[in-house]
Design a protein around this motif. Structure first.
Motif, PDB file in Angstrom:
ATOM      1  N   LEU A   1       0.838  -1.200   0.000  1.00  0.00           N
ATOM      2  CA  LEU A   1       0.000   0.000   0.000  1.00  0.00           C
ATOM      3  C   LEU A   1       0.870   1.245   0.000  1.00  0.00           C
ATOM      4  O   LEU A   1       1.962   1.249   0.587  1.00  0.00           O
TER       5      LEU A   1
ATOM      6  N   TYR B   1      -2.582   4.343   2.251  1.00  0.00           N
ATOM      7  CA  TYR B   1      -3.264   3.056   2.453  1.00  0.00           C
ATOM      8  C   TYR B   1      -4.077   2.611   1.235  1.00  0.00           C
ATOM      9  O   TYR B   1      -5.010   1.827   1.370  1.00  0.00           O
TER      10      TYR B   1
ATOM     11  N   TYR C   1      -8.462  -3.381   2.184  1.00  0.00           N
ATOM     12  CA  TYR C   1      -7.724  -2.336   1.477  1.00  0.00           C
ATOM     13  C   TYR C   1      -8.017  -2.319  -0.022  1.00  0.00           C
ATOM     14  O   TYR C   1      -7.486  -1.472  -0.746  1.00  0.00           O
TER      15      TYR C   1
END
Length: 201
Positions: free
Chosen positions: A31, A35, A192
């Motif tokens: 990431l 993020y 994510y």
């Protein structure tokens, strides 16, 4: 590179061992500092060795781990499954005009019939008629449509473009890439990735 970084690099290379050939099957999702994945297609993944090395050199934070561990003579650590860069990497604003990016822009489908197999690319205005190789004049096309069209115009063969070709932005390609998740998605990555989230307009 600092002397400390050099020392850590040497320690990593000499101390950590590849305990099992199976460990190569534990990639880490990478990431950016915000993020978000560095890329969705291909998904930004590192081999476990690179993720451990980056953590050891204090270049990433580990935010999730596998159950499996890797050992050195003095240390045992769990293999990272998600890492986040400590320094933000600014995404490129200009998209390179490549075959891969062209296919990604067109979602890996023929822009004449919509099929997804046997893809090549086609000049909308044929080069024989003065057409240039550019984002605005090249589209993904299946072999059958490409052969049928040849050096003729769209009107001559009765073809219609599914969408007008144009240069994509980096963010547009990122969003298109989210439509093509890889075959393997580890559970720890899902928070994510948001594969099912509505794409930005």
């Amino acid at each position: 590179m600092t002397a400390l970084a050099d020392h850590k690099h040497t320690d990593f290379r000499t101390d950590f061992t590849r305990d099992s050939a199976g460990l190569r099957h534990f990639p880490a999702l990478v990431l950016n500092a915000d993020y978000r994945p560095l890329s969705y297609y291909p998904l930004s993944l590192w081999p476990w060795q690179d993720a451990v090395k980056a953590a050891f050199l204090d270049r990433v934070d580990i935010v999730s781990e596998y159950e499996e561990v890797v050992r050195s003579p003095t240390t045992t650590i769990r293999i990272p499954s998600v890492v986040v860069l400590k320094d933000y990497v600014t995404p490129q604003k200009k998209v390179a005009f490549t075959r891969f990016n062209l296919f990604l822009r067109d979602e890996f489908s023929c822009q004449y019939c919509g099929s997804k197999g046997d893809l090549t690319f086609d000049h909308v205005v044929p080069r024989a008629r003065g057409g240039i190789t550019s984002w605005e004049n090249v589209v993904a096309a299946c072999g059958r449509c490409n052969l049928r069209k040849g050096s003729r115009s769209l009107r001559q063969v009765g073809f219609h473009l599914r969408r007008a070709p144009r240069p994509p932005s980096a963010s547009e390609l990122m969003n298109v890439g989210r439509k093509f998740p890889p075959n393997h998605l580890h559970d720890s990555w899902m928070d994510y990735l948001y594969w099912d989230a509505e794409l930005e307009a």
